[in-house]
Motif scaffolding. Sequence first.
Motif, PDB file in Angstrom:
ATOM      1  N   PHE A  79      55.191  28.051  48.476  1.00 59.83           N
ATOM      2  CA  PHE A  79      56.270  27.758  46.990  1.00 59.83           C
ATOM      3  C   PHE A  79      55.212  28.895  45.974  1.00 59.83           C
ATOM      4  O   PHE A  79      53.764  29.033  45.939  1.00 59.83           O
ATOM      5  CB  PHE A  79      56.584  26.928  46.315  1.00 59.83           C
ATOM      6  N   GLY A  80      56.357  29.822  45.390  1.00 61.67           N
ATOM      7  CA  GLY A  80      55.725  30.370  44.526  1.00 61.67           C
ATOM      8  C   GLY A  80      56.211  29.732  42.784  1.00 61.67           C
ATOM      9  O   GLY A  80      57.431  29.424  43.052  1.00 61.67           O
ATOM     10  N   GLY A  81      55.338  29.903  42.032  1.00 61.27           N
ATOM     11  CA  GLY A  81      55.928  29.956  40.580  1.00 61.27           C
ATOM     12  C   GLY A  81      55.859  31.041  39.325  1.00 61.27           C
ATOM     13  O   GLY A  81      55.709  32.213  39.026  1.00 61.27           O
ATOM     14  N   THR A  82      57.318  31.595  39.044  1.00 62.31           N
ATOM     15  CA  THR A  82      57.632  32.504  38.289  1.00 62.31           C
ATOM     16  C   THR A  82      58.150  32.681  37.020  1.00 62.31           C
ATOM     17  O   THR A  82      58.979  31.669  37.034  1.00 62.31           O
ATOM     18  CB  THR A  82      58.176  33.799  39.057  1.00 62.31           C
ATOM     19  N   ASP A  83      58.707  33.368  36.299  1.00 58.81           N
ATOM     20  CA  ASP A  83      59.138  33.291  35.269  1.00 58.81           C
ATOM     21  C   ASP A  83      60.429  34.714  35.178  1.00 58.81           C
ATOM     22  O   ASP A  83      60.342  34.720  33.830  1.00 58.81           O
ATOM     23  CB  ASP A  83      58.206  33.009  33.845  1.00 58.81           C
ATOM     24  N   ALA A  84      60.065  35.213  36.239  1.00 60.21           N
ATOM     25  CA  ALA A  84      61.074  36.648  36.475  1.00 60.21           C
ATOM     26  C   ALA A  84      61.554  36.318  37.076  1.00 60.21           C
ATOM     27  O   ALA A  84      60.859  36.306  38.394  1.00 60.21           O
ATOM     28  CB  ALA A  84      59.677  37.571  36.307  1.00 60.21           C
ATOM     29  N   SER A 103      63.000  25.037  37.574  1.00 60.46           N
ATOM     30  CA  SER A 103      62.424  23.793  36.758  1.00 60.46           C
ATOM     31  C   SER A 103      62.517  23.672  35.230  1.00 60.46           C
ATOM     32  O   SER A 103      62.945  21.980  35.134  1.00 60.46           O
ATOM     33  CB  SER A 103      60.763  23.807  37.355  1.00 60.46           C
ATOM     34  N   VAL A 104      61.919  24.094  34.668  1.00 68.45           N
ATOM     35  CA  VAL A 104      62.191  23.356  32.865  1.00 68.45           C
ATOM     36  C   VAL A 104      62.046  25.150  31.796  1.00 68.45           C
ATOM     37  O   VAL A 104      62.595  26.213  32.590  1.00 68.45           O
ATOM     38  CB  VAL A 104      61.059  22.527  32.608  1.00 68.45           C
ATOM     39  N   MET A 105      62.539  25.136  30.838  1.00 74.27           N
ATOM     40  CA  MET A 105      62.306  26.073  30.092  1.00 74.27           C
ATOM     41  C   MET A 105      61.610  26.259  29.160  1.00 74.27           C
ATOM     42  O   MET A 105      61.497  25.177  28.683  1.00 74.27           O
ATOM     43  CB  MET A 105      63.737  25.987  28.961  1.00 74.27           C
ATOM     44  N   GLY A 106      61.096  26.974  28.678  1.00 74.86           N
ATOM     45  CA  GLY A 106      60.185  27.152  27.902  1.00 74.86           C
ATOM     46  C   GLY A 106      60.242  28.705  27.061  1.00 74.86           C
ATOM     47  O   GLY A 106      60.787  29.424  27.028  1.00 74.86           O
ATOM     48  N   ALA A 107      59.160  28.840  26.343  1.00 74.55           N
ATOM     49  CA  ALA A 107      59.352  29.869  24.666  1.00 74.55           C
ATOM     50  C   ALA A 107      57.825  30.549  25.252  1.00 74.55           C
ATOM     51  O   ALA A 107      56.963  30.040  24.843  1.00 74.55           O
ATOM     52  CB  ALA A 107      59.683  28.992  23.746  1.00 74.55           C
ATOM     53  N   ILE A 282      63.014  33.844  22.539  1.00 73.49           N
ATOM     54  CA  ILE A 282      62.090  34.382  23.583  1.00 73.49           C
ATOM     55  C   ILE A 282      62.232  33.507  24.405  1.00 73.49           C
ATOM     56  O   ILE A 282      61.001  33.030  24.128  1.00 73.49           O
ATOM     57  CB  ILE A 282      60.826  34.965  22.891  1.00 73.49           C
ATOM     58  N   SER A 283      63.609  32.889  24.569  1.00 70.15           N
ATOM     59  CA  SER A 283      63.710  31.122  25.246  1.00 70.15           C
ATOM     60  C   SER A 283      63.858  31.654  27.193  1.00 70.15           C
ATOM     61  O   SER A 283      63.848  33.206  27.752  1.00 70.15           O
ATOM     62  CB  SER A 283      64.107  30.586  24.934  1.00 70.15           C
ATOM     63  N   SER A 284      62.783  31.269  27.779  1.00 67.14           N
ATOM     64  CA  SER A 284      63.622  31.255  29.254  1.00 67.14           C
ATOM     65  C   SER A 284      63.516  30.256  30.499  1.00 67.14           C
ATOM     66  O   SER A 284      62.651  29.382  30.701  1.00 67.14           O
ATOM     67  CB  SER A 284      62.282  32.460  29.974  1.00 67.14           C
ATOM     68  N   PHE A 285      64.135  30.641  30.846  1.00 66.00           N
ATOM     69  CA  PHE A 285      63.763  29.488  32.465  1.00 66.00           C
ATOM     70  C   PHE A 285      62.465  29.970  32.951  1.00 66.00           C
ATOM     71  O   PHE A 285      62.240  30.945  32.845  1.00 66.00           O
ATOM     72  CB  PHE A 285      64.699  28.969  33.807  1.00 66.00           C
ATOM     73  N   THR A 286      61.846  28.455  34.248  1.00 67.65           N
ATOM     74  CA  THR A 286      60.881  28.951  34.937  1.00 67.65           C
ATOM     75  C   THR A 286      61.592  28.398  36.065  1.00 67.65           C
ATOM     76  O   THR A 286      62.107  27.225  36.096  1.00 67.65           O
ATOM     77  CB  THR A 286      59.458  28.429  34.220  1.00 67.65           C
TER      78      THR A 286
END
Length: 344
Positions: A79-84, A103-107, A282-286
């Motif tokens: 599996f890969g992990g990405t914020d884009a 998976s979660v949200m961060g900033a 400047i928030s995002s899902f990952t």
Amino acid sequence: MRNGYRILAVCLAIALVPLVAGIARSALLINGAGSTFAYPINSKWFDAYAKIDPSVQFNYQSIGSGGGISMLRNKSVDFGGTDAPLNDTQMAGMPGPVLHFPSVMGADVVAYNLPGVNQKLRFTGPVIADIFLGNIVKWSDPAIAKLNPGVKFPDESIVTVHRSDGSGTTFIFADYLSKVSPQWAKVVGKGTSLKWPVGLGGKGNEGVTGIIQQTPNSIGYNELTYSLANKITFAEIQNRAGNYVDATLAGVTAAAAGAAANMPDDFRVSITDAPGADSYPISSFTWLLVYKNQTDKERGAAMVKFLKWCLTDGQKYAAPLFYAPLPQAMIEKELQQINQINLP
């Protein structure tokens, strides 16, 4: 007779050593790589899940979203992990269909090291863009002073710090700046890897954090958890509603509210510069990326089980690490998508 029992017990213990070792060695190893933005929560999940299901262990390389996507494409990880989220070109370049699981949200925060200035600074998106474009080069620039009345800025050169590796944290930052600065959109644009006009590069959120800590008069961007853990000051950012907001879980949740209600079926969405009085801009899902068509039944089944846990019990670990848990409606939609994973 007692000696005989002792000898028998010792013999049994010796005989069981290979068996116990064999059981330990039989734990299924799931390999992943990618996002440093999500590394703190991923690391916590892997540790917690191994205690729930010792038959599965995880090996995760925190190498940045770009590296994780590349390794997933080469099938060198499970599996890969990405914020884009993958764009259409990247999706087409994969050897098979890939599913996105937020998976979660961060900033992202704009962190700085400015000796002698104790007040929390404020920035607008266009001013941030001008700093990283090299249009604003001094801390004493009137554009910065105007946003921070009463702050005595040093007449020192600004040292900008950015990621040197392919990074989802960079994508989030550049995605935001592309929405608020036409010049940024034209000159730099958005992506996990950028051609930076100015500044120093650091590898991973860890690298950027370290450079900011060690470099007076510096400014950079990193994931909220890294600034909090290292006690680095970060700025309030003006959101689309015109309010200056700090990076908080409530602000990230507010930014996701609109997206969660209108989430596309493939979960590829941006929540930077979101509307709302309290939204942190400047928030995002990952995301966790997995192949829809698994080639190994045991590994695929283990990944399905882990994803279900992440989206349910695993969400309780988000807030203590300064990530926002997912909205329940979104979790339910993702649990339905898990059923699309095909096992051999």
